[in-house]
Design a protein around this motif. Structure first.
Motif, PDB file in Angstrom:
ATOM      1  N   LEU A  82      22.735  28.621 -16.004  1.00  0.00           N
ATOM      2  CA  LEU A  82      23.584  27.615 -15.364  1.00  0.00           C
ATOM      3  C   LEU A  82      23.772  26.400 -16.265  1.00  0.00           C
ATOM      4  N   TRP A  83      22.690  25.965 -16.891  1.00  0.00           N
ATOM      5  CA  TRP A  83      22.796  24.802 -17.778  1.00  0.00           C
ATOM      6  C   TRP A  83      23.633  25.132 -19.012  1.00  0.00           C
ATOM      7  N   GLY A  84      23.538  26.373 -19.470  1.00  0.00           N
ATOM      8  CA  GLY A  84      24.368  26.782 -20.608  1.00  0.00           C
ATOM      9  C   GLY A  84      25.849  26.633 -20.311  1.00  0.00           C
ATOM     10  N   GLY A  85      26.235  26.893 -19.051  1.00  0.00           N
ATOM     11  CA  GLY A  85      27.627  26.674 -18.667  1.00  0.00           C
ATOM     12  C   GLY A  85      28.005  25.209 -18.786  1.00  0.00           C
ATOM     13  N   LEU A  86      27.068  24.322 -18.422  1.00  0.00           N
ATOM     14  CA  LEU A  86      27.332  22.889 -18.544  1.00  0.00           C
ATOM     15  C   LEU A  86      27.448  22.475 -20.008  1.00  0.00           C
ATOM     16  N   VAL A  87      26.633  23.091 -20.856  1.00  0.00           N
ATOM     17  CA  VAL A  87      26.706  22.795 -22.295  1.00  0.00           C
ATOM     18  C   VAL A  87      28.095  23.121 -22.830  1.00  0.00           C
ATOM     19  N   VAL A  88      28.611  24.286 -22.459  1.00  0.00           N
ATOM     20  CA  VAL A  88      29.935  24.693 -22.930  1.00  0.00           C
ATOM     21  C   VAL A  88      31.013  23.788 -22.350  1.00  0.00           C
ATOM     22  N   ARG A  89      30.937  23.518 -21.054  1.00  0.00           N
ATOM     23  CA  ARG A  89      31.969  22.715 -20.399  1.00  0.00           C
ATOM     24  C   ARG A  89      31.955  21.259 -20.868  1.00  0.00           C
ATOM     25  N   SER A  90      30.804  20.792 -21.360  1.00  0.00           N
ATOM     26  CA  SER A  90      30.725  19.423 -21.879  1.00  0.00           C
ATOM     27  C   SER A  90      31.069  19.352 -23.365  1.00  0.00           C
ATOM     28  N   ALA A  91      31.523  20.488 -23.920  1.00  0.00           N
ATOM     29  CA  ALA A  91      31.870  20.559 -25.350  1.00  0.00           C
ATOM     30  C   ALA A  91      30.686  20.148 -26.223  1.00  0.00           C
ATOM     31  N   LEU A  92      29.508  20.674 -25.899  1.00  0.00           N
ATOM     32  CA  LEU A  92      28.287  20.472 -26.674  1.00  0.00           C
ATOM     33  C   LEU A  92      27.863  19.009 -26.727  1.00  0.00           C
ATOM     34  N   ASN A  93      27.951  18.341 -25.595  1.00  0.00           N
ATOM     35  CA  ASN A  93      27.428  16.988 -25.524  1.00  0.00           C
ATOM     36  C   ASN A  93      25.957  17.008 -25.950  1.00  0.00           C
ATOM     37  N   PRO A  94      25.511  16.089 -26.809  1.00  0.00           N
ATOM     38  CA  PRO A  94      24.135  16.158 -27.317  1.00  0.00           C
ATOM     39  C   PRO A  94      23.063  16.061 -26.240  1.00  0.00           C
ATOM     40  N   VAL A  95      23.366  15.392 -25.120  1.00  0.00           N
ATOM     41  CA  VAL A  95      22.396  15.330 -24.029  1.00  0.00           C
ATOM     42  C   VAL A  95      22.200  16.717 -23.419  1.00  0.00           C
ATOM     43  N   THR A  96      23.287  17.405 -23.118  1.00  0.00           N
ATOM     44  CA  THR A  96      23.172  18.734 -22.510  1.00  0.00           C
ATOM     45  C   THR A  96      22.549  19.732 -23.482  1.00  0.00           C
ATOM     46  N   VAL A  97      22.896  19.616 -24.757  1.00  0.00           N
ATOM     47  CA  VAL A  97      22.306  20.511 -25.759  1.00  0.00           C
ATOM     48  C   VAL A  97      20.805  20.260 -25.875  1.00  0.00           C
ATOM     49  N   GLY A  98      20.417  18.981 -25.863  1.00  0.00           N
ATOM     50  CA  GLY A  98      19.002  18.646 -25.965  1.00  0.00           C
ATOM     51  C   GLY A  98      18.202  19.145 -24.785  1.00  0.00           C
ATOM     52  N   VAL A  99      18.735  18.988 -23.587  1.00  0.00           N
ATOM     53  CA  VAL A  99      18.048  19.475 -22.388  1.00  0.00           C
ATOM     54  C   VAL A  99      17.936  20.996 -22.430  1.00  0.00           C
ATOM     55  N   HIS A 100      18.953  21.659 -22.943  1.00  0.00           N
ATOM     56  CA  HIS A 100      18.941  23.109 -23.102  1.00  0.00           C
ATOM     57  C   HIS A 100      17.727  23.541 -23.935  1.00  0.00           C
ATOM     58  N   PHE A 101      17.487  22.823 -25.017  1.00  0.00           N
ATOM     59  CA  PHE A 101      16.345  23.108 -25.876  1.00  0.00           C
ATOM     60  C   PHE A 101      15.031  22.816 -25.155  1.00  0.00           C
ATOM     61  N   LEU A 102      14.959  21.707 -24.447  1.00  0.00           N
ATOM     62  CA  LEU A 102      13.711  21.316 -23.789  1.00  0.00           C
ATOM     63  C   LEU A 102      13.346  22.259 -22.646  1.00  0.00           C
ATOM     64  N   ILE A 103      14.352  22.830 -21.965  1.00  0.00           N
ATOM     65  CA  ILE A 103      14.050  23.836 -20.941  1.00  0.00           C
ATOM     66  C   ILE A 103      13.378  25.048 -21.590  1.00  0.00           C
ATOM     67  N   SER A 104      13.869  25.437 -22.760  1.00  0.00           N
ATOM     68  CA  SER A 104      13.244  26.551 -23.487  1.00  0.00           C
ATOM     69  C   SER A 104      11.808  26.224 -23.863  1.00  0.00           C
ATOM     70  N   ILE A 105      11.563  24.966 -24.247  1.00  0.00           N
ATOM     71  CA  ILE A 105      10.209  24.548 -24.592  1.00  0.00           C
ATOM     72  C   ILE A 105       9.293  24.642 -23.368  1.00  0.00           C
ATOM     73  N   GLY A 106       9.822  24.279 -22.190  1.00  0.00           N
ATOM     74  CA  GLY A 106       9.043  24.411 -20.963  1.00  0.00           C
ATOM     75  C   GLY A 106       8.732  25.860 -20.629  1.00  0.00           C
ATOM     76  N   MET A 107       9.718  26.730 -20.781  1.00  0.00           N
ATOM     77  CA  MET A 107       9.488  28.149 -20.533  1.00  0.00           C
ATOM     78  C   MET A 107       8.479  28.717 -21.521  1.00  0.00           C
ATOM     79  N   LEU A 108       8.545  28.252 -22.758  1.00  0.00           N
ATOM     80  CA  LEU A 108       7.592  28.704 -23.773  1.00  0.00           C
ATOM     81  C   LEU A 108       6.173  28.285 -23.404  1.00  0.00           C
ATOM     82  N   ALA A 109       6.036  27.070 -22.883  1.00  0.00           N
ATOM     83  CA  ALA A 109       4.715  26.599 -22.464  1.00  0.00           C
ATOM     84  C   ALA A 109       4.162  27.473 -21.346  1.00  0.00           C
ATOM     85  N   ALA A 110       4.996  27.838 -20.384  1.00  0.00           N
ATOM     86  CA  ALA A 110       4.539  28.688 -19.283  1.00  0.00           C
ATOM     87  C   ALA A 110       4.137  30.074 -19.786  1.00  0.00           C
TER      88      ALA A 110
END
Length: 331
Positions: free
Chosen positions: A131-159
């Motif tokens: 779902l967030w990936g859709g927001l990344v695309v629709r925001s034309a790679l806004n750095p905030v959305t791209v950064g959160v995309h990465f941080l969600i992956s970091i959270g999943m990696l921690a789990a």
């Protein structure tokens, strides 16, 4: 000929048994697959960005307005489209690994709520990322959305790392293996590494390699944020050295000392990559290597923290037929 055909079939059956009638070691192995898959998609996400393929598929959930898969498009390079679509496909690898962890955790006998909760993070995280990936695309790679995309992956990696560590332990309350102050130092190190990852996101969102010419950037001075990032690096390395020194002085368990030493080695290698990419004007290949290093630093940091305490050993099964017995009990 029938023997050759039976080999793949038996492997599939054995693989299925590790999910449907698992032992703790099976769950641990699936958790390791989850760690590798989450780290891998984080690195390939960086590859999407440094190759300028962030909008290779300009729509979501479809790749193009009229197709879920790449098709010829006058305004998009086929290579960029293939890179972005390939990264999207890797989401299914992460999902399969996550579902395998979840089913194995729920089928484990005796079932442990802590493992089930950790396993749920993976499929839930994939859904959130989609779902967030859709927001990344629709925001034309806004750095905030791209950064959160990465941080969600970091959270999943921690789990996933936590699931991998907990699957080999018992279910007793945590018992410290080192002095209380050393554990606090480990927690401070983990917090510092988390801040370092966030600072890395800010540097990435300020510098080059935005993922596409249309993407916006943070309005920060790149020299300033790079120096702040380096300052946090010095803090992390200093805390790691202090932790390693404390573990050796107090003769802490060998696994904890070894984990801290590995972490320090990974950090030093990551620092070398960071300085080289800075002085070479941030070449794309080194950016991808730096992201890989970031995930390894995070994984190794978490491994150190888990090595500072114990929850006891796993209970031995009542007999040598635990898997068959658990299967029979369920059927």
């Amino acid at each position: 000929m029938s023997h050759l055909l039976d080999q793949p079939r038996s492997r599939i059956v054995n693989l299925w048994r590790t999910v449907w009638s698992p032992r703790p070691v099976d769950l641990r192995r699936w958790a390791l697959v989850g760690v590798v898959a989450n780290a891998g998609i984080t690195v390939t996400g960086a590859a999407v960005r440094v190759t300028g393929s962030g909008l290779g598929c300009p729509t979501w959930p479809k790749c193009t307005p009229d197709s879920f898969v790449p098709v010829a498009h006058a305004d998009i390079s086929p290579i960029n489209m293939a890179v972005e679509f390939g990264n999207r496909l890797l989401t299914f690898v992460v999902l399969v690994a996550g579902l395998a962890c979840l089913v194995a955790a729920m089928r484990l006998v005796p079932r442990r709520r802590d493992l089930v909760r950790l396993a749920w993070v993976q499929p839930a995280g994939v859904a959130a990322q989609a779902l967030w990936g859709g927001l990344v695309v629709r925001s034309a790679l806004n750095p905030v959305t791209v950064g959160v995309h990465f941080l969600i992956s970091i959270g999943m990696l921690a789990a996933a790392v936590a699931l991998h560590a907990r699957a080999k332990e018992g279910d007793a309350p945590p018992e410290p293996l080192v002095h209380r102050d050393i554990r606090r130092l480990g927690y401070a190190l983990t917090a510092a590494v988390a801040v370092l990852l966030v600072m890395g996101v800010v540097v990435t969102g300020t510098g080059p390699h935005s993922g596409d010419e249309m993407a916006s950037r943070f309005d920060f001075d790149i020299e300033t944020v790079a120096r702040l990032h380096a300052d946090v690096v010095y803090l992390v390395v200093g805390l790691t050295f202090a932790l390693l020194f404390a573990l050796h002085v107090t003769k802490a368990p060998a696994p904890a000392r070894r984990a801290a030493l590995i972490l320090l080695g990974v950090e030093l290698a990551q620092g070398v990559i960071g300085y080289v990419q800075y002085f070479l004007a941030v070449p794309a290949f080194l950016v991808g290597l730096h992201v890989l290093g970031s995930t390894l630093v995070w994984i190794c940091t978490l491994r150190v923290v888990f090595a500072l305490r114990s929850r006891g050993a796993l209970e031995a099964p009542a007999d040598g037929h635990d898997r068959l017995g658990s299967l029979a009990a369920r059927t």
